[in-house]
Design a protein around this motif. Structure first.
Motif, PDB file in Angstrom:
ATOM      1  N   ALA A  18       0.823  -1.210   0.000  1.00 22.02           N
ATOM      2  CA  ALA A  18       0.000   0.000   0.000  1.00 22.02           C
ATOM      3  C   ALA A  18       0.854   1.256   0.000  1.00 22.02           C
ATOM      4  O   ALA A  18       0.495   2.263  -0.615  1.00 22.02           O
ATOM      5  CB  ALA A  18      -0.924  -0.013   1.218  1.00 22.02           C
ATOM      6  N   ALA A  19       2.002   1.204   0.681  1.00 19.67           N
ATOM      7  CA  ALA A  19       2.840   2.400   0.796  1.00 19.67           C
ATOM      8  C   ALA A  19       3.617   2.692  -0.479  1.00 19.67           C
ATOM      9  O   ALA A  19       3.724   3.857  -0.909  1.00 19.67           O
ATOM     10  CB  ALA A  19       3.805   2.238   1.966  1.00 19.67           C
ATOM     11  N   LEU A  20       4.167   1.667  -1.106  1.00 19.71           N
ATOM     12  CA  LEU A  20       5.053   1.871  -2.243  1.00 19.71           C
ATOM     13  C   LEU A  20       4.346   1.801  -3.594  1.00 19.71           C
ATOM     14  O   LEU A  20       4.836   2.370  -4.577  1.00 19.71           O
ATOM     15  CB  LEU A  20       6.176   0.840  -2.217  1.00 19.71           C
ATOM     16  CG  LEU A  20       7.147   0.929  -1.033  1.00 19.71           C
ATOM     17  CD1 LEU A  20       8.203  -0.162  -1.137  1.00 19.71           C
ATOM     18  CD2 LEU A  20       7.809   2.298  -0.977  1.00 19.71           C
ATOM     19  N   GLY A  21       3.218   1.093  -3.653  1.00 18.83           N
ATOM     20  CA  GLY A  21       2.550   0.880  -4.935  1.00 18.83           C
ATOM     21  C   GLY A  21       2.223   2.151  -5.705  1.00 18.83           C
ATOM     22  O   GLY A  21       2.659   2.317  -6.864  1.00 18.83           O
ATOM     23  N   PRO A  22       1.480   3.108  -5.133  1.00 18.44           N
ATOM     24  CA  PRO A  22       1.117   4.316  -5.887  1.00 18.44           C
ATOM     25  C   PRO A  22       2.301   5.161  -6.341  1.00 18.44           C
ATOM     26  O   PRO A  22       2.369   5.525  -7.528  1.00 18.44           O
ATOM     27  CB  PRO A  22       0.209   5.071  -4.903  1.00 18.44           C
ATOM     28  CG  PRO A  22      -0.371   4.004  -4.039  1.00 18.44           C
ATOM     29  CD  PRO A  22       0.726   3.006  -3.861  1.00 18.44           C
ATOM     30  N   PRO A  23       3.281   5.477  -5.467  1.00 20.16           N
ATOM     31  CA  PRO A  23       4.401   6.283  -5.973  1.00 20.16           C
ATOM     32  C   PRO A  23       5.238   5.557  -7.024  1.00 20.16           C
ATOM     33  O   PRO A  23       5.729   6.183  -7.968  1.00 20.16           O
ATOM     34  CB  PRO A  23       5.233   6.580  -4.713  1.00 20.16           C
ATOM     35  CG  PRO A  23       4.794   5.609  -3.686  1.00 20.16           C
ATOM     36  CD  PRO A  23       3.374   5.290  -4.002  1.00 20.16           C
ATOM     37  N   VAL A  24       5.391   4.241  -6.891  1.00 21.85           N
ATOM     38  CA  VAL A  24       6.124   3.492  -7.905  1.00 21.85           C
ATOM     39  C   VAL A  24       5.368   3.525  -9.230  1.00 21.85           C
ATOM     40  O   VAL A  24       5.969   3.679 -10.307  1.00 21.85           O
ATOM     41  CB  VAL A  24       6.355   2.038  -7.446  1.00 21.85           C
ATOM     42  CG1 VAL A  24       6.852   1.181  -8.597  1.00 21.85           C
ATOM     43  CG2 VAL A  24       7.355   2.007  -6.299  1.00 21.85           C
ATOM     44  N   ALA A  25       4.039   3.396  -9.172  1.00 23.16           N
ATOM     45  CA  ALA A  25       3.223   3.438 -10.388  1.00 23.16           C
ATOM     46  C   ALA A  25       3.385   4.776 -11.100  1.00 23.16           C
ATOM     47  O   ALA A  25       3.549   4.833 -12.324  1.00 23.16           O
ATOM     48  CB  ALA A  25       1.759   3.182 -10.042  1.00 23.16           C
ATOM     49  N   VAL A  26       3.334   5.866 -10.342  1.00 18.14           N
ATOM     50  CA  VAL A  26       3.500   7.198 -10.924  1.00 18.14           C
ATOM     51  C   VAL A  26       4.902   7.363 -11.498  1.00 18.14           C
ATOM     52  O   VAL A  26       5.078   7.880 -12.612  1.00 18.14           O
ATOM     53  CB  VAL A  26       3.216   8.273  -9.863  1.00 18.14           C
ATOM     54  CG1 VAL A  26       3.705   9.645 -10.329  1.00 18.14           C
ATOM     55  CG2 VAL A  26       1.724   8.330  -9.551  1.00 18.14           C
ATOM     56  N   ALA A  27       5.905   6.917 -10.756  1.00 19.08           N
ATOM     57  CA  ALA A  27       7.286   7.051 -11.208  1.00 19.08           C
ATOM     58  C   ALA A  27       7.514   6.280 -12.503  1.00 19.08           C
ATOM     59  O   ALA A  27       8.198   6.772 -13.419  1.00 19.08           O
ATOM     60  CB  ALA A  27       8.242   6.559 -10.125  1.00 19.08           C
ATOM     61  N   LEU A  28       6.949   5.087 -12.611  1.00 18.82           N
ATOM     62  CA  LEU A  28       7.107   4.300 -13.826  1.00 18.82           C
ATOM     63  C   LEU A  28       6.436   4.975 -15.017  1.00 18.82           C
ATOM     64  O   LEU A  28       6.957   4.944 -16.150  1.00 18.82           O
ATOM     65  CB  LEU A  28       6.533   2.895 -13.622  1.00 18.82           C
ATOM     66  CG  LEU A  28       7.328   1.975 -12.689  1.00 18.82           C
ATOM     67  CD1 LEU A  28       6.590   0.658 -12.490  1.00 18.82           C
ATOM     68  CD2 LEU A  28       8.729   1.726 -13.226  1.00 18.82           C
ATOM     69  N   GLY A  29       5.269   5.594 -14.775  1.00 19.35           N
ATOM     70  CA  GLY A  29       4.582   6.295 -15.850  1.00 19.35           C
ATOM     71  C   GLY A  29       5.380   7.481 -16.359  1.00 19.35           C
ATOM     72  O   GLY A  29       5.510   7.689 -17.576  1.00 19.35           O
ATOM     73  N   VAL A  30       5.925   8.260 -15.445  1.00 19.44           N
ATOM     74  CA  VAL A  30       6.747   9.404 -15.835  1.00 19.44           C
ATOM     75  C   VAL A  30       8.007   8.931 -16.541  1.00 19.44           C
ATOM     76  O   VAL A  30       8.429   9.506 -17.558  1.00 19.44           O
ATOM     77  CB  VAL A  30       7.100  10.255 -14.607  1.00 19.44           C
ATOM     78  CG1 VAL A  30       8.076  11.362 -14.977  1.00 19.44           C
ATOM     79  CG2 VAL A  30       5.833  10.858 -13.993  1.00 19.44           C
ATOM     80  N   ALA A  31       8.622   7.862 -16.020  1.00 18.95           N
ATOM     81  CA  ALA A  31       9.832   7.332 -16.640  1.00 18.95           C
ATOM     82  C   ALA A  31       9.553   6.840 -18.059  1.00 18.95           C
ATOM     83  O   ALA A  31      10.369   7.037 -18.968  1.00 18.95           O
ATOM     84  CB  ALA A  31      10.397   6.194 -15.796  1.00 18.95           C
ATOM     85  N   ALA A  32       8.403   6.213 -18.269  1.00 19.77           N
ATOM     86  CA  ALA A  32       8.040   5.733 -19.603  1.00 19.77           C
ATOM     87  C   ALA A  32       7.891   6.888 -20.580  1.00 19.77           C
ATOM     88  O   ALA A  32       8.307   6.803 -21.738  1.00 19.77           O
ATOM     89  CB  ALA A  32       6.754   4.921 -19.538  1.00 19.77           C
ATOM     90  N   ALA A  33       7.291   7.986 -20.095  1.00 20.26           N
ATOM     91  CA  ALA A  33       7.107   9.152 -20.958  1.00 20.26           C
ATOM     92  C   ALA A  33       8.441   9.801 -21.305  1.00 20.26           C
ATOM     93  O   ALA A  33       8.625  10.307 -22.418  1.00 20.26           O
ATOM     94  CB  ALA A  33       6.182  10.154 -20.284  1.00 20.26           C
ATOM     95  N   LEU A  34       9.371   9.801 -20.364  1.00 16.16           N
ATOM     96  CA  LEU A  34      10.672  10.441 -20.588  1.00 16.16           C
ATOM     97  C   LEU A  34      11.622   9.559 -21.387  1.00 16.16           C
ATOM     98  O   LEU A  34      12.382  10.041 -22.234  1.00 16.16           O
ATOM     99  CB  LEU A  34      11.310  10.805 -19.242  1.00 16.16           C
ATOM    100  CG  LEU A  34      10.586  11.870 -18.406  1.00 16.16           C
ATOM    101  CD1 LEU A  34      11.286  12.043 -17.072  1.00 16.16           C
ATOM    102  CD2 LEU A  34      10.510  13.199 -19.148  1.00 16.16           C
ATOM    103  N   ALA A  35      11.574   8.261 -21.112  1.00 17.18           N
ATOM    104  CA  ALA A  35      12.530   7.350 -21.744  1.00 17.18           C
ATOM    105  C   ALA A  35      12.184   7.064 -23.200  1.00 17.18           C
ATOM    106  O   ALA A  35      13.077   6.844 -24.026  1.00 17.18           O
ATOM    107  CB  ALA A  35      12.589   6.040 -20.966  1.00 17.18           C
TER     108      ALA A  35
END
Length: 231
Positions: A18-35
């Motif tokens: 519950a603690a790590l799931g949402p921020p990791v999901a957001v980070a992966l989305g931003v990383a996908a857009a940048l990469a």
């Protein structure tokens, strides 16, 4: 126990998922857009909004699926003055509040930077928040209800992931019928029949609420929660 201490305890008991799931999901989305930048701002905006509509709800759904069955001595929980289902609802509330905080922060960042408006089907800064709120409610309700029925965090999480994957990879088939369109999780970034978006979002919200109600009903039956007992 003081209210603040109680909520802190429930946040810890909700677990790392519950603690790590949402921020990791957001980070992966931003990383996908940048990469992997796609041609055109609209495509990049779609990837960023897709992190909110696709990744965040999946993280929340899996987290809510893990809430039931985490306590090793559930028999002791059932003897406490506070009903065990109330305890689980508090943990779900903490999980969803954290998810909303993370998703809301990303949404605000996209609005302020102008990326939100660059996706043509954004539905506005206010109503458009249903982009992530509705599928989060639907998958979280499914996860919580699956946990109550299956009494296995792993099995409940797998069910949530399977539903998400089926809609992800067979989106066209899911939208061939009216019920499929109304329950489609990705109507903002993957497209929806004109005029169906608002109904789709409301149905997902209602489905999530109904599944939580079902879970609460099942969790009121103590015999379902004690391992080795038949429901």
């Amino acid at each position: 126990m003081r209210p603040l201490t109680l909520w802190r305890y429930e946040a810890r008991r909700a677990g790392w998922t519950a603690a790590l799931g949402p921020p990791v999901a957001v980070a992966l989305g931003v990383a996908a857009a940048l990469a992997n930048p796609l041609p055109g701002d609209a495509n990049t905006a779609r990837v960023l909004l897709g992190a909110l509509e696709m990744a965040v709800p999946l993280a929340a759904g899996v987290a809510c699926a893990s809430l039931v069955g985490r306590d090793a001595a559930v028999e002791l929980q059932l003897t406490a003055p506070t009903a065990y289902r109330v305890t689980l609802l508090r943990r779900m509330a903490v999980t969803l509040a954290w998810t909303a905080a993370v998703a809301g922060a990303m949404a605000v960042a996209l609005i302020v930077t102008g990326w939100w408006a660059r996706w043509p089907a954004n539905h506005g800064a206010l109503v458009g928040q249903l982009t992530w709120v509705a599928p989060t409610a639907g998958l979280s309700g499914l996860g919580f209800a699956a946990g109550a029925v299956l009494r296995s965090p792993g099995a409940a999480g797998a069910l949530v992931s399977t539903v998400w994957a089926v809609q992800q990879f067979f989106g066209a088939a899911a939208q061939e019928t009216r019920p499929g369109r109304l329950l489609y999780l990705f109507a903002t970034t993957r497209g929806a029949v004109p005029g169906d978006w608002a109904a789709n979002r409301l149905v997902l919200l209602g489905a999530g609420a109904g599944l939580v109600a079902l879970a609460v009903l099942l969790l009121g039956r103590a015999e379902r929660l004690v391992h080795g007992e038949d429901a």
